[in-house]
Design an enzyme around this catalytic site. Structure first.
Site, PDB file in Angstrom:
ATOM      1  N   LEU A   1      19.544 -18.266 -84.646  1.00 16.88           N
ATOM      2  CA  LEU A   1      20.346 -17.800 -83.522  1.00 16.88           C
ATOM      3  C   LEU A   1      21.664 -17.185 -83.995  1.00 16.88           C
ATOM      4  O   LEU A   1      22.466 -17.858 -84.658  1.00 16.88           O
ATOM      5  CB  LEU A   1      20.631 -18.983 -82.583  1.00 16.88           C
ATOM      6  CG  LEU A   1      21.429 -18.611 -81.320  1.00 16.88           C
ATOM      7  CD1 LEU A   1      20.639 -17.713 -80.411  1.00 16.88           C
ATOM      8  CD2 LEU A   1      21.865 -19.862 -80.587  1.00 16.88           C
ATOM      9  N   ASP A   2      21.887 -15.925 -83.646  1.00 12.09           N
ATOM     10  CA  ASP A   2      23.145 -15.225 -83.952  1.00 12.09           C
ATOM     11  C   ASP A   2      23.411 -15.119 -85.451  1.00 12.09           C
ATOM     12  O   ASP A   2      24.546 -14.930 -85.883  1.00 12.09           O
ATOM     13  CB  ASP A   2      24.344 -15.906 -83.265  1.00 12.09           C
ATOM     14  CG  ASP A   2      24.210 -15.914 -81.752  1.00 12.09           C
ATOM     15  OD1 ASP A   2      23.536 -15.011 -81.218  1.00 12.09           O
ATOM     16  OD2 ASP A   2      24.754 -16.810 -81.103  1.00 12.09           O
ATOM     17  N   GLU A   3      22.354 -15.254 -86.254  1.00 11.95           N
ATOM     18  CA  GLU A   3      22.527 -15.195 -87.706  1.00 11.95           C
ATOM     19  C   GLU A   3      21.879 -13.955 -88.324  1.00 11.95           C
ATOM     20  O   GLU A   3      21.866 -13.800 -89.541  1.00 11.95           O
ATOM     21  CB  GLU A   3      21.926 -16.457 -88.363  1.00 11.95           C
ATOM     22  CG  GLU A   3      22.575 -17.769 -87.987  1.00 11.95           C
ATOM     23  CD  GLU A   3      23.916 -17.991 -88.693  1.00 11.95           C
ATOM     24  OE1 GLU A   3      24.274 -17.175 -89.576  1.00 11.95           O
ATOM     25  OE2 GLU A   3      24.600 -18.969 -88.348  1.00 11.95           O
TER      26      GLU A   3
END
Lengths: 283, 283, 283, 283
Positions: free
Chosen positions: A227-229
């Site tokens: 996530l969001d990486e």
């Protein structure tokens, strides 16, 4: 139109540019713009993006690709030819907040976004009117934690039916499953409403307010399973102050989100982005 | 010079500005600049910073403070009078990297930093020559994990001896103990080399490089017991790209660190900052 | 709503803030936000903007203004009370390029622009559809050098009929006559597509391209009789490079124009701007 | 070190990149970084900058240049080989204000400016101490309108004696004669304290204050015979407000001047700049 683009990455060694440019020259292609970068002259990775004009490109594209495959093999290249006349097909996913969608539609209407917005998918009805008003198909696909599987099955069917090249999550507030992401590798562009890696996850403006930051930002990135990486494409920030509350942070933030996402989508469309080890090279 | 400043925070209610300004007027003070902010008109907190000219301020300062104490009590104010003729005394702590120290010395030399840099403390000898060349006392105080207690004892003694008003950590790479911080509440200004809360802790440029961010930044904040979690005074960023390696990030970052820290120190000196619930109001 | 604003400018002297705040307190008004600035403590000009909450403001507004007039006379003030419940009425003038108009409409739709967009006037038909789609009256008033007088007569009639408080020239490419400007002093906001005073007049992007600048910008200002010489409200810029041609400068510039004009209009609506000697104080 | 750079500009046609890269490959040179740009695919001008590693470059440089001359003739190229081991020699000219000089010395000391600062010339004595303290020769050459000819004669002699490659005017407030400029074509870098073309000429901060701009800036450019009209290398700006007076504009401006000039000088040193028709291509 006879405009084409070539993207290459491979282990660095002498002679790569020479081989590529000789090949293009042998097909009467004129190089318009080229950008090159190596991570390290010794044992590094070589990246190049070339935009060229080639008379009769459409007709000889197949043959060129076949010939280039040989060069590519010699240098262990990952490579991609794209042809500007093949307009990419985009699907935009959106929830209730429409500012990012509206920005993309606007750029598209004014001719600044050279893609075919083939459909818009949402788990809310808010966007239907404006989307259908522009004669773009709109699909309401209910989605939440409980029915994720079912929603994605429907979404994937739509992507296939419309032959979608890439997906833009324009503030689509649902998490995608690993399966959906695997089906669309490096093809899903998200906008996150913080300057990552600060404020990963939910409610970034609230958390920015609580922390008392003097800058807020937005980040556009490719979606991966973390996530969001995923690889960051573009980021920007705006200055804020003690007089701003959560609401005004959100207002200021919307403006950043809009422009950051619009730039990222534009670069993707123009084949300016190469992904390498969870980072982007943006030429 | 007859210039003074008054900083006040208290529960908001009608009549505060009226009471303060009547008081100042009764002492023939002319308000030069005032900034006010309330977190919320209902049950919020009221903040004001007033800069004024008052004939004979030096002589009547004591009496004014005594009189103001009554008003302050009525409104449950936290308050502070400062007098511009009382130049604040600063101690600068530094390690090996001198760019932030040099920036402050430079601003000080050119008259842009209205403080008295009373001494420089370092756990390395690198800064001695430039500091002593400006006739500023330099103290070499060895410091590391093992001898922290002993180092701080010596440092605190120096702060006392030189009657220091505030401490600037200009890339001082040692952690301070809760005791040292407690002795200097809201008086220690640090520069952290990332846009907090991203990259809290060590090696932020290396981690920024690994994450592939498109912006790097710096943050100046007051030091509290929570590492890099104190009230943020100022932040700024610069754009970076795929061609930047860790070294070039550091070079670009140094420029941001220098200007962010210089602004924060300047605002502190000018009494522009009020700390409230781990955030800053910067007037 | 009981929210009001008071703007004052007058020769600086001690006691002004005291007099104003006592007056507000006597009417049970609570000051929410106040900003003050003096050009010079000695013989300078004093400016203040106060936003306050006052129970029953609507009912006692008249009486308050009458009482304040006396204070104002003592201090030779220019002053203005405004009441937030009196939404300002705006007329937007536009030509063929719609991006600035669309930005304002968008902000208005999303509730970020607290004005009543009472009508849109254009010398082209391009904007009619979108404007009427939002139920805003649209008036096509042909305008060019030859028929300027006649066009302005019609426009002034419309402004009167709709009781317009201010006019936004959202890339309206016609020059206004001194008469029109005199009828609307400090009430016409223009967006010029350069960072003034660079590139005054026509074709700024073309001239920016020819000069090879590395920044392009936009400026919002009040309109006076001197072309592009009125008081500047807001400016911003974007970075450009050698690869940009006139077309891409225009695209990049449109984004700056939109946000600069939107900010200027917002500040005007919130009574944040005081004009003083061809400059603006923006509180 | 075996690092070299090749800069080429010529009429665009197919085959240029191919010819250049084949040539480099034939000398076992590995391309590290290359940037290319064409003004127009049809009848435009082609520009390229290539940075390469070539074993034994120092020994075979002469031979390579000789061979490349043939290719260059075929394509009507203007071209330049540079070798990184040939550190460029700079002369810095300065008047009374030292901030730009100090910035360059600082960058030089910290290893960020890969040039040899061979001498500093000034018409004032202010800089002597700091310059000589760094073991750089300092020359006091009185200069003003009346004795311009004589001053320049002495300056030109110094440039020759020290084999200077380029001159930096680091806030040198004297005008240079056409003769001086002709002797150093495209080799004189100036910093002007405004965002050109706004505020050409003297006293830009005073004029910026009078105009009430909300941004101030600085511009670095090559010097030509037209005052402040030479090719722009770099520009930047800072936000200012109504509370800034001329003095604070100057303070803020100094920070911009320092960083803009430092970037321009760095790009010049790294051979990143090609001048074309009074503009710069900055690779």
């Amino acid at each position: 139109k006879n405009r084409g683009r070539l993207l290459v990455s491979c282990p660095d060694q002498p002679g790569i540019v020479s081989a590529i440019s000789r090949f293009l020259f042998s097909h009467n292609a004129n190089i318009i713009e080229s950008s090159q970068y190596s991570t390290n002259p010794e044992e590094g990775t070589f990246f190049i993006r070339i935009e060229f004009e080639c008379p009769g490109l459409k007709e000889k594209a197949k043959e060129m690709e076949k010939q280039f495959a040989e060069i590519a093999e010699n240098f262990s290249m990952e490579w991609k030819f794209t042809h500007v006349y093949n307009i990419k097909k985009a699907a935009i996913f959106v929830s209730k907040e429409l500012h990012c969608l509206l920005e993309l539609l606007w750029e598209w209407q004014s001719g600044d976004l050279m893609a075919d917005i083939a459909l818009v998918v949402s788990n809310h009805e808010n966007a239907r009117e404006v989307v259908e008003g522009l004669n773009i198909p709109f699909f309401y696909v209910p989605a939440n934690k409980e029915i994720r599987q079912q929603a994605e099955t429907e979404q994937l069917k739509l992507l296939k039916e419309y032959e979608i090249d890439f997906v833009v999550l324009a503030r689509y507030m649902q998490i995608l499953t690993p399966n959906f992401i695997k089906e669309n590798p490096n093809k899903i562009i998200n906008i996150h409403h913080s300057f990552l890696p600060a404020f990963v996850g939910a409610r970034p403006y609230e958390r920015a307010f609580d922390r008392g930051v003097k800058l807020i930002g937005a980040t556009s990135h490719y979606v991966t399973n973390d996530l969001d990486e995923g690889p960051i494409i573009e980021q920007d920030i705006s200055r804020v102050g003690h007089h701003d509350n959560v609401d005004s942070l959100k207002k200021i933030g919307r403006r950043i989100e809009r422009s950051v996402l619009a730039r990222a989508v534009k670069w993707h469309i123009e084949d300016r982005i190469i992904i390498h080890q969870n980072k982007t090279i943006v030429f």
